[in-house]
Design a protein around this motif. Structure first.
Motif, PDB file in Angstrom:
ATOM      1  N   PRO A 267       0.808  -1.220   0.000  1.00 55.66           N
ATOM      2  CA  PRO A 267       0.000   0.000   0.000  1.00 55.66           C
ATOM      3  C   PRO A 267       0.842   1.273   0.000  1.00 55.66           C
ATOM      4  CG  PRO A 267      -0.880  -1.577   1.559  1.00 55.66           C
ATOM      5  CD  PRO A 267       0.431  -2.121   1.103  1.00 55.66           C
ATOM      6  N   GLY A 268       0.552   2.167  -0.934  1.00 54.99           N
ATOM      7  CA  GLY A 268       1.214   3.456  -0.978  1.00 54.99           C
ATOM      8  C   GLY A 268       2.631   3.447  -1.509  1.00 54.99           C
ATOM      9  N   ARG A 280       1.175   2.852  -5.730  1.00 51.16           N
ATOM     10  CA  ARG A 280       0.134   1.917  -5.306  1.00 51.16           C
ATOM     11  C   ARG A 280      -0.978   2.648  -4.556  1.00 51.16           C
ATOM     12  NH1 ARG A 280       3.231  -0.910  -8.620  1.00 51.16           N
ATOM     13  NH2 ARG A 280       2.974  -3.156  -8.388  1.00 51.16           N
ATOM     14  N   HIS A 281      -2.149   2.026  -4.490  1.00 45.10           N
ATOM     15  CA  HIS A 281      -3.233   2.531  -3.651  1.00 45.10           C
ATOM     16  C   HIS A 281      -2.728   2.647  -2.212  1.00 45.10           C
ATOM     17  CE1 HIS A 281      -6.601   2.209  -6.538  1.00 45.10           C
ATOM     18  NE2 HIS A 281      -5.912   1.202  -7.051  1.00 45.10           N
ATOM     19  N   ARG A 282      -3.070   3.767  -1.547  1.00 43.75           N
ATOM     20  CA  ARG A 282      -2.544   4.013  -0.209  1.00 43.75           C
ATOM     21  C   ARG A 282      -3.303   3.254   0.881  1.00 43.75           C
ATOM     22  NH1 ARG A 282       0.736   8.086   1.303  1.00 43.75           N
ATOM     23  NH2 ARG A 282      -0.467   8.446   3.220  1.00 43.75           N
ATOM     24  N   VAL A 291      -5.581  -5.590  -5.754  1.00 43.72           N
ATOM     25  CA  VAL A 291      -4.847  -6.831  -6.026  1.00 43.72           C
ATOM     26  C   VAL A 291      -5.821  -7.959  -6.351  1.00 43.72           C
ATOM     27  CG1 VAL A 291      -3.292  -8.574  -5.067  1.00 43.72           C
ATOM     28  CG2 VAL A 291      -2.861  -6.146  -4.619  1.00 43.72           C
ATOM     29  N   ASP A 292      -6.919  -8.051  -5.609  1.00 43.57           N
ATOM     30  CA  ASP A 292      -7.929  -9.078  -5.898  1.00 43.57           C
ATOM     31  C   ASP A 292      -8.490  -8.911  -7.313  1.00 43.57           C
ATOM     32  OD1 ASP A 292      -7.660 -10.142  -3.377  1.00 43.57           O
ATOM     33  OD2 ASP A 292      -9.443  -9.157  -2.546  1.00 43.57           O
ATOM     34  N   GLY A 297      -1.471  -3.961  -7.151  1.00 43.33           N
ATOM     35  CA  GLY A 297      -2.070  -2.863  -6.402  1.00 43.33           C
ATOM     36  C   GLY A 297      -1.770  -1.493  -6.964  1.00 43.33           C
ATOM     37  N   ASN A 298      -1.306  -1.436  -8.227  1.00 43.51           N
ATOM     38  CA  ASN A 298      -0.923  -0.160  -8.805  1.00 43.51           C
ATOM     39  C   ASN A 298      -2.137   0.731  -9.024  1.00 43.51           C
ATOM     40  OD1 ASN A 298       1.349   1.274  -9.468  1.00 43.51           O
ATOM     41  ND2 ASN A 298       1.242   0.791 -11.642  1.00 43.51           N
ATOM     42  N   GLN A 299      -2.021   2.015  -8.643  1.00 39.78           N
ATOM     43  CA  GLN A 299      -3.088   2.983  -8.874  1.00 39.78           C
ATOM     44  C   GLN A 299      -2.770   3.891 -10.058  1.00 39.78           C
ATOM     45  OE1 GLN A 299      -3.873   5.801  -5.681  1.00 39.78           O
ATOM     46  NE2 GLN A 299      -5.996   6.027  -6.342  1.00 39.78           N
ATOM     47  N   THR A 300      -1.516   4.366 -10.129  1.00 43.06           N
ATOM     48  CA  THR A 300      -1.110   5.233 -11.234  1.00 43.06           C
ATOM     49  C   THR A 300       0.232   4.784 -11.789  1.00 43.06           C
ATOM     50  OG1 THR A 300      -0.003   6.819  -9.786  1.00 43.06           O
ATOM     51  CG2 THR A 300      -2.339   7.227 -10.290  1.00 43.06           C
ATOM     52  N   GLU A 301       0.413   5.073 -13.067  1.00 46.75           N
ATOM     53  CA  GLU A 301       1.673   4.767 -13.750  1.00 46.75           C
ATOM     54  C   GLU A 301       1.874   5.869 -14.787  1.00 46.75           C
ATOM     55  OE1 GLU A 301       2.818   1.205 -16.655  1.00 46.75           O
ATOM     56  OE2 GLU A 301       2.689   0.573 -14.543  1.00 46.75           O
TER      57      GLU A 301
END
Length: 372
Positions: A267-268, A280-282, A291-292, A297-301
């Motif tokens: 996380p984060g 990643r999501h914080r 992730v599920d 768990g990536n939020q931004t790239e």
């Protein structure tokens, strides 16, 4: 960055027993943690990054938090096995875990070492019981020093943190505390001046006028004394707040400051992957759900422009005593030379470093020398 250069892996464990009033890190208090689910999620997040970073070898792994010493040693071992299987370890791989100095967590040090951890960073934070209570720490000095002794027996390499420039802390008191810390003989110290971070309990107190920390000349005197004492003890500053015996620097953190590639999971966690900035999501629950859903768990790239990369490299490089080779297209050399004349920078061709006086003004120097 070429694939021949070692990769760094950062693993974030977000959970703490309690939230310290000065802390703005991505840390969370939860009554229960589903350990099996978290282990599986970390392994999935790792596998995602490994697939995108083939052909690399890990030079370092860093378990940060939060409080990674709350992780079950079996989870640490599983992550390290997966990382070695995916990338392979350099022969001198550095595997660091941040730890709180409670007796409960110190009891796990042997198992963490057996899992593969070879370096621990211990959050002592102060060598004064009143100061520890003020900082919201759950341990006392005696418990902390017992944990330090256990760590020095369990791990090949040990570092610990102290926070200074606390309210009312005078120069003589800090000199005595730092002298005691240096006498323990660790190879590395992280020495942080207390700062008031937005969104923390200390920020609320400071806004009311109920919390005042040393600033200006008082803070500079504390910093300069810190530099003199650590140099004399053979642990000079190699970064703004980090001191080490020659060769004992944190290789993981040097990857950040030298602007190398690093994968971040949990996380984060942030990463830098071939010119991409990953985050990643914080919130732990959001990261788990991602992730599920996605197997990562990536939020931004985001792709970083050459200008952004040069700016980040400059910010990181000037934090280090060794400095950085600058790009004259991105840096105003006339301003650099003016700062050299004022004793704030040193320059040898295109290699620039901050002086002891300059490091105190780094936040002002960076925007002054960077070209728009």
């Amino acid at each position: 960055m070429t694939v021949s250069q070692p990769l760094a892996l950062y693993v974030h464990w977000p959970f703490c027993v309690s939230k310290c009033p000065y802390c703005d890190f991505n840390s969370h208090v939860r009554e229960e943690v589903d350990q099996a689910r978290w282990r599986d999620a970390l392994l999935a997040d790792l596998a995602h990054e490994a697939a995108l970073l083939p052909g690399r070898r890990l030079g370092s792994v860093f378990f940060g938090g939060g409080t990674p010493s709350l992780m079950p040693p079996e989870t640490v071992a599983a992550v390290l096995r997966a990382a070695e299987d995916a990338w392979g370890f350099a022969g001198d791989v550095e595997i660091t875990l941040e730890a709180n100095p409670s007796s409960v967590e110190a009891a796990r040090f042997g198992d963490l070492a057996a899992a593969g951890v070879n370096r621990v960073s211990l959050g002592l934070q102060a060598l004064d019981d009143d100061a520890l209570r003020f900082l919201g720490r759950a341990h006392g000095v005696g418990e902390g020093l017992a944990a330090l002794e256990t760590a020095q027996a369990a791990f090949a390499r040990v570092s610990f943190d102290l926070i200074y420039a606390r309210p009312g802390q005078g120069l003589a008191a800090w000199e005595a505390e730092l002298a005691r810390a240096l006498a323990f003989g660790t190879e590395h110290l992280s020495l942080y001046q207390l700062t008031i971070e937005p969104g923390t309990r200390f920020a609320t107190l400071a806004a009311k006028g109920d919390l005042v920390i040393p600033e200006g000349d008082a803070a500079a005197d504390l910093f300069e004394t810190t530099q003199a004492m650590t140099r004399a003890a053979g642990l000079p500053r190699y970064e703004v707040s980090n001191h080490a015996r020659p060769g004992a620097e944190s290789r993981h953190n040097l990857t950040y400051w030298r602007y190398g590639d690093y994968a971040g999971i949990g996380p984060g966690a942030h990463g830098r992957r071939g010119g991409l900035a990953t985050a990643r999501h914080r919130k732990p629950e959001n990261w788990l759900a991602a992730v599920d859903r996605n197997r990562h768990g990536n939020q931004t790239e985001d792709a970083l422009s050459p200008e952004q990369r040069a700016s980040e490299a400059l910010v990181m490089g000037l934090r280090m005593a060794e400095g950085i080779r600058i790009d004259p297209a991105r840096v105003d050399l006339d301003v650099v030379d003016a700062l050299v004349r004022h004793g704030l920078l040193v320059r040898d061709g295109l290699h620039v470093a901050t002086t002891e006086a300059g490091i105190l003004l780094l936040d002002s120097i960076l925007p002054a020398i960077a070209r728009d």
